[in-house]
Design a protein around this motif. Sequence first.
Motif, PDB file in Angstrom:
ATOM      1  N   LEU A 298       0.837  -1.188   0.000  1.00  0.00           N
ATOM      2  CA  LEU A 298       0.000   0.000   0.000  1.00  0.00           C
ATOM      3  C   LEU A 298       0.876   1.243   0.000  1.00  0.00           C
ATOM      4  O   LEU A 298       1.747   1.406   0.854  1.00  0.00           O
ATOM      5  CB  LEU A 298      -0.909   0.012   1.236  1.00  0.00           C
ATOM      6  N   ALA A 299       0.670   2.116  -0.977  1.00  0.00           N
ATOM      7  CA  ALA A 299       1.448   3.346  -1.084  1.00  0.00           C
ATOM      8  C   ALA A 299       0.502   4.528  -1.201  1.00  0.00           C
ATOM      9  O   ALA A 299      -0.668   4.380  -1.563  1.00  0.00           O
ATOM     10  CB  ALA A 299       2.369   3.288  -2.303  1.00  0.00           C
ATOM     11  N   ARG A 300       1.021   5.710  -0.899  1.00  0.00           N
ATOM     12  CA  ARG A 300       0.225   6.935  -0.972  1.00  0.00           C
ATOM     13  C   ARG A 300       0.939   7.935  -1.871  1.00  0.00           C
ATOM     14  O   ARG A 300       2.111   8.238  -1.650  1.00  0.00           O
ATOM     15  CB  ARG A 300       0.003   7.503   0.437  1.00  0.00           C
ATOM     16  N   GLN A 301       0.201   8.417  -2.861  1.00  0.00           N
ATOM     17  CA  GLN A 301       0.769   9.318  -3.853  1.00  0.00           C
ATOM     18  C   GLN A 301       0.129  10.700  -3.735  1.00  0.00           C
ATOM     19  O   GLN A 301      -1.080  10.846  -3.937  1.00  0.00           O
ATOM     20  CB  GLN A 301       0.529   8.750  -5.262  1.00  0.00           C
ATOM     21  N   PRO A 302       0.892  11.743  -3.408  1.00  0.00           N
ATOM     22  CA  PRO A 302       0.318  13.100  -3.411  1.00  0.00           C
ATOM     23  C   PRO A 302       0.077  13.565  -4.839  1.00  0.00           C
ATOM     24  O   PRO A 302       0.937  13.378  -5.714  1.00  0.00           O
ATOM     25  CB  PRO A 302       1.404  13.933  -2.723  1.00  0.00           C
ATOM     26  N   ILE A 303      -1.079  14.169  -5.082  1.00  0.00           N
ATOM     27  CA  ILE A 303      -1.412  14.604  -6.444  1.00  0.00           C
ATOM     28  C   ILE A 303      -1.737  16.097  -6.517  1.00  0.00           C
ATOM     29  O   ILE A 303      -2.121  16.590  -7.572  1.00  0.00           O
ATOM     30  CB  ILE A 303      -2.574  13.788  -7.028  1.00  0.00           C
ATOM     31  N   GLY A 304      -1.607  16.813  -5.404  1.00  0.00           N
ATOM     32  CA  GLY A 304      -1.901  18.239  -5.415  1.00  0.00           C
ATOM     33  C   GLY A 304      -3.367  18.528  -5.151  1.00  0.00           C
ATOM     34  O   GLY A 304      -4.116  17.671  -4.676  1.00  0.00           O
ATOM     35  N   ASP A 305      -3.781  19.755  -5.467  1.00  0.00           N
ATOM     36  CA  ASP A 305      -5.165  20.165  -5.239  1.00  0.00           C
ATOM     37  C   ASP A 305      -6.075  19.585  -6.314  1.00  0.00           C
ATOM     38  O   ASP A 305      -5.651  19.344  -7.445  1.00  0.00           O
ATOM     39  CB  ASP A 305      -5.283  21.684  -5.258  1.00  0.00           C
ATOM     40  N   PHE A 306      -7.344  19.399  -5.948  1.00  0.00           N
ATOM     41  CA  PHE A 306      -8.330  18.911  -6.908  1.00  0.00           C
ATOM     42  C   PHE A 306      -9.594  19.751  -6.812  1.00  0.00           C
ATOM     43  O   PHE A 306     -10.077  20.025  -5.722  1.00  0.00           O
ATOM     44  CB  PHE A 306      -8.681  17.441  -6.658  1.00  0.00           C
ATOM     45  N   ARG A 307     -10.118  20.154  -7.956  1.00  0.00           N
ATOM     46  CA  ARG A 307     -11.367  20.913  -8.021  1.00  0.00           C
ATOM     47  C   ARG A 307     -12.481  20.000  -8.513  1.00  0.00           C
ATOM     48  O   ARG A 307     -12.372  19.378  -9.568  1.00  0.00           O
ATOM     49  CB  ARG A 307     -11.220  22.120  -8.944  1.00  0.00           C
ATOM     50  N   THR A 308     -13.557  19.906  -7.749  1.00  0.00           N
ATOM     51  CA  THR A 308     -14.643  18.998  -8.083  1.00  0.00           C
ATOM     52  C   THR A 308     -15.496  19.539  -9.221  1.00  0.00           C
ATOM     53  O   THR A 308     -15.450  20.724  -9.564  1.00  0.00           O
ATOM     54  CB  THR A 308     -15.560  18.756  -6.874  1.00  0.00           C
ATOM     55  N   GLU A 309     -16.282  18.641  -9.775  1.00  0.00           N
ATOM     56  CA  GLU A 309     -17.213  18.996 -10.848  1.00  0.00           C
ATOM     57  C   GLU A 309     -18.146  20.127 -10.419  1.00  0.00           C
ATOM     58  O   GLU A 309     -18.501  20.991 -11.224  1.00  0.00           O
ATOM     59  CB  GLU A 309     -18.023  17.748 -11.221  1.00  0.00           C
ATOM     60  N   ALA A 310     -18.536  20.144  -9.141  1.00  0.00           N
ATOM     61  CA  ALA A 310     -19.466  21.154  -8.632  1.00  0.00           C
ATOM     62  C   ALA A 310     -18.772  22.431  -8.186  1.00  0.00           C
ATOM     63  O   ALA A 310     -19.438  23.377  -7.750  1.00  0.00           O
ATOM     64  CB  ALA A 310     -20.275  20.580  -7.468  1.00  0.00           C
TER      65      ALA A 310
END
Length: 379
Positions: free
Chosen positions: A11-23
């Motif tokens: 099990l690993a964890r990858q940071p992907i930065g900020d995310f903006r939702t569809e809404a």
Amino acid sequence: MTPNLARPGVLARQPIGDFRTEAGATIPEVTVAYQRWGSYRVDADGTSNVVLVEHALTGDSDAASWWGDLVGPNKAIDTDRYCVICTNVIGGCQGTTGPGSAHPADGRAWGSRFPAVSIRDQVEVEKQFLDSLGITSVFAVIGGSMGGARCLEWSYLHPEVVAAAAVFAVSARASAWQIGIQGAQIAAIENDPSWHGGDYYDTGTAPNAGLATARRIAHLTYRGELEIDERFGTTPQTGENPLGAHRSAGQRFAVESYLDYQARKLTARFDAGTYAVLTDSLNRHDIGRGRGGLNRALSEITVPTLVAGVDTDILYPYHQQEHLSRNLGNLLGMAKIVSPVGHDAFLTETRQMDRILRNFFEQVDPDAPGAAGQIEYYI
């Protein structure tokens, strides 16, 4: 670029930065938990051997456990041939950012501050995850139930990335019945006094009674009516008498004891806030929203797609997969899983699933080993 993938099965964890939702909400500093099996490879034409496996509502990234008869060396999803990756969905509670995660602003749990997410958001987070690793091509996406909904959205949103899809036990959109039954599950959680508006994480208690009720309701939709009746009928639980002079919670029919057991298992490993967020995601599922309606959106999916359903599915009835098969723009074929089990048959009927998946790979991968016996397609 060769992605820096975690060691197989870890099990690993990858940071992907900020995310903006569809809404329009922003989730800062998202982390995605994942596991992978098999070695990554890219062919001369730029096509990778990555197979994304998409988990269902209460699943996680450990596909080699919950689909253990299908994922592994020389199995239908062959980890000697493919690089199999499974992420924990956004909003989850098994390592990916969700309502129980620490908010970057203050270190406290997100709780009620965690935004609603859609199936499309789940896919876009996963796309952002792959981008962060430098993976630009996916050989196939495979999943059932909520995972199947993600497969459909992957095919619509990113046909330039996905080469093929296998979709099990899901519909083109949530039906009113599904929204109603799933809304009742959310209400059970939110009406638990320990819910505290979703901000229970630092109270020392959790709305596990509400989550248990939600699980009981859900589990009846996951299993077939015939299977449940044949297993339990009207038999009392051993040592209990549900036919006494007064009704008592401690005097149960056997089926009630079984549902209590399923509820205890889930509350021991799953977060109520995640259950509410992901169930709401299922209620928002609609491949045709903003795309000219269901049939038009399905017709615009050009990714070769296999569809399969379960003949006794109560939650996602077989006619919903028939609708997919009639309208998808590039249908490989349709398969029927015959089982008294109901919706969960895509998880439990591994012999049938093995044949279906081997035939799928034989169709989309010219170099794949021959399928172990042909299945009947209903086109």
